[in-house]
Design a protein around this motif. Structure first.
Motif, PDB file in Angstrom:
ATOM      1  N   SER A   1      23.557  25.787  18.152  1.00 56.80           N
ATOM      2  CA  SER A   1      23.990  26.953  17.370  1.00 56.80           C
ATOM      3  C   SER A   1      24.742  26.579  16.106  1.00 56.80           C
ATOM      4  O   SER A   1      25.145  27.463  15.354  1.00 56.80           O
ATOM      5  CB  SER A   1      24.898  27.849  18.224  1.00 56.80           C
ATOM      6  OG  SER A   1      24.217  28.325  19.356  1.00 56.80           O
TER       7      SER A   1
ATOM      8  N   ASN B   1      34.545  27.571  13.098  1.00 58.04           N
ATOM      9  CA  ASN B   1      34.737  28.500  14.200  1.00 58.04           C
ATOM     10  C   ASN B   1      34.146  27.830  15.431  1.00 58.04           C
ATOM     11  O   ASN B   1      32.949  27.552  15.481  1.00 58.04           O
ATOM     12  CB  ASN B   1      34.022  29.820  13.901  1.00 58.04           C
ATOM     13  CG  ASN B   1      34.112  30.825  15.031  1.00 58.04           C
ATOM     14  OD1 ASN B   1      34.441  30.496  16.167  1.00 58.04           O
ATOM     15  ND2 ASN B   1      33.783  32.070  14.713  1.00 58.04           N
ATOM     16  N   GLU B   2      34.971  27.555  16.395  1.00 59.23           N
ATOM     17  CA  GLU B   2      34.518  26.864  17.597  1.00 59.23           C
ATOM     18  C   GLU B   2      33.414  27.626  18.325  1.00 59.23           C
ATOM     19  O   GLU B   2      32.589  27.022  19.019  1.00 59.23           O
ATOM     20  CB  GLU B   2      35.717  26.650  18.528  1.00 59.23           C
ATOM     21  CG  GLU B   2      35.630  25.392  19.308  1.00 59.23           C
ATOM     22  CD  GLU B   2      36.930  25.042  20.016  1.00 59.23           C
ATOM     23  OE1 GLU B   2      36.859  24.165  20.869  1.00 59.23           O
ATOM     24  OE2 GLU B   2      37.987  25.641  19.730  1.00 59.23           O
ATOM     25  N   ASP B   3      33.368  28.932  18.141  1.00 60.48           N
ATOM     26  CA  ASP B   3      32.329  29.738  18.793  1.00 60.48           C
ATOM     27  C   ASP B   3      30.931  29.400  18.278  1.00 60.48           C
ATOM     28  O   ASP B   3      29.955  29.577  19.010  1.00 60.48           O
ATOM     29  CB  ASP B   3      32.581  31.235  18.584  1.00 60.48           C
ATOM     30  CG  ASP B   3      33.795  31.740  19.347  1.00 60.48           C
ATOM     31  OD1 ASP B   3      34.237  31.053  20.293  1.00 60.48           O
ATOM     32  OD2 ASP B   3      34.307  32.818  18.981  1.00 60.48           O
ATOM     33  N   ILE B   4      30.829  28.950  17.023  1.00 61.95           N
ATOM     34  CA  ILE B   4      29.503  28.610  16.484  1.00 61.95           C
ATOM     35  C   ILE B   4      29.273  27.104  16.440  1.00 61.95           C
ATOM     36  O   ILE B   4      28.178  26.656  16.093  1.00 61.95           O
ATOM     37  CB  ILE B   4      29.278  29.228  15.084  1.00 61.95           C
ATOM     38  CG1 ILE B   4      30.300  28.712  14.073  1.00 61.95           C
ATOM     39  CG2 ILE B   4      29.285  30.747  15.168  1.00 61.95           C
ATOM     40  CD1 ILE B   4      30.048  29.149  12.636  1.00 61.95           C
ATOM     41  N   ASP B   5      30.278  26.332  16.836  1.00 61.35           N
ATOM     42  CA  ASP B   5      30.137  24.880  16.879  1.00 61.35           C
ATOM     43  C   ASP B   5      29.711  24.467  18.292  1.00 61.35           C
ATOM     44  O   ASP B   5      30.425  23.780  19.012  1.00 61.35           O
ATOM     45  CB  ASP B   5      31.445  24.193  16.475  1.00 61.35           C
ATOM     46  CG  ASP B   5      31.267  22.690  16.294  1.00 61.35           C
ATOM     47  OD1 ASP B   5      30.107  22.215  16.295  1.00 61.35           O
ATOM     48  OD2 ASP B   5      32.290  21.993  16.159  1.00 61.35           O
ATOM     49  N   VAL B   6      28.537  24.943  18.650  1.00 60.72           N
ATOM     50  CA  VAL B   6      27.975  24.707  19.969  1.00 60.72           C
ATOM     51  C   VAL B   6      26.575  24.131  19.767  1.00 60.72           C
ATOM     52  O   VAL B   6      25.817  24.628  18.935  1.00 60.72           O
ATOM     53  CB  VAL B   6      27.886  26.030  20.772  1.00 60.72           C
ATOM     54  CG1 VAL B   6      27.257  25.822  22.133  1.00 60.72           C
ATOM     55  CG2 VAL B   6      29.251  26.679  20.887  1.00 60.72           C
TER      56      VAL B   6
END
Length: 185
Positions: A56, A48-53
């Motif tokens: 995070s 999930n790109e939202d958590i691949d930060v």
């Protein structure tokens, strides 16, 4: 200098024939080839790109990326689920494909082998695994293949590590992967 190959097994089942095939690869690895079977794919969340930060990224995904970064090459062991690649293996490839253009697979040799219940040994899943790994940046070894059909019958009483034909085929695969990963002399 040893070549380090990271093995990713696309089945989470403890008695999986692909897990056993991976164990056979470890047992029969030629001199100078170190095969590490990655444990923990079940813990890696769906990509999930939202958590691949940065800051995070889930710890399980970081561990997978670190193991992949330390590898010289990859050997994927793929069963066939409903005619295609298992989700756990596809998810690992997705995590290793990022950051785009600089993922842990980028430029490294990748081979795919496996066994399956059917008469073709899981070739569809293996083809899909090669495709995904190549798109993710891996240097897919298209000519390095091993598909073992009828896994339930073939390995009902014999572990793949004790099957002379399978052991010889694995040794050949490992030799080719190691040669592709070895630095140019």
């Amino acid at each position: 200098m040893s070549v380090r190959i990271l093995g990713l097994v696309g089945s989470l089942r403890s008695g999986s024939h692909n897990r056993q095939l991976a164990e056979a690869a470890v047992k029969h690895a030629p001199d100078g080839v170190d095969i590490v079977l990655y444990e923990g794919l079940a813990d890696v969340p769906f990509y999930n790109e939202d958590i691949d930060v940065e800051g995070s990224v889930p710890a399980a995904a970081l561990r997978l990326r670190e193991a992949a970064t330390a590898a010289d090459a990859f050997l994927l062991f793929s069963p066939e689920y409903n005619g295609t690649i298992p989700a756990v293996l596809k998810n690992a490839i997705d995590w290793l494909s990022r950051p785009y253009g600089a993922g842990a697979l980028t430029g490294k040799p990748v081979a795919v082998v496996g066994t399956a219940l059917g008469q073709y040994g899981g070739v569809w899943a293996q083809d899909e695994s090669r495709k995904a790994a190549g798109i993710a940046g891996g240097a897919v070894l298209e000519d390095v293949k091993l598909s073992i059909p009828n896994s339930a019958g073939r390995f009902a009483e014999v572990h793949p590590a004790d099957d002379a034909e399978v052991s010889a085929q694995l040794a050949e695969v490992l030799g080719k992967v190691a040669a592709a990963a070895a630095p140019a002399a």
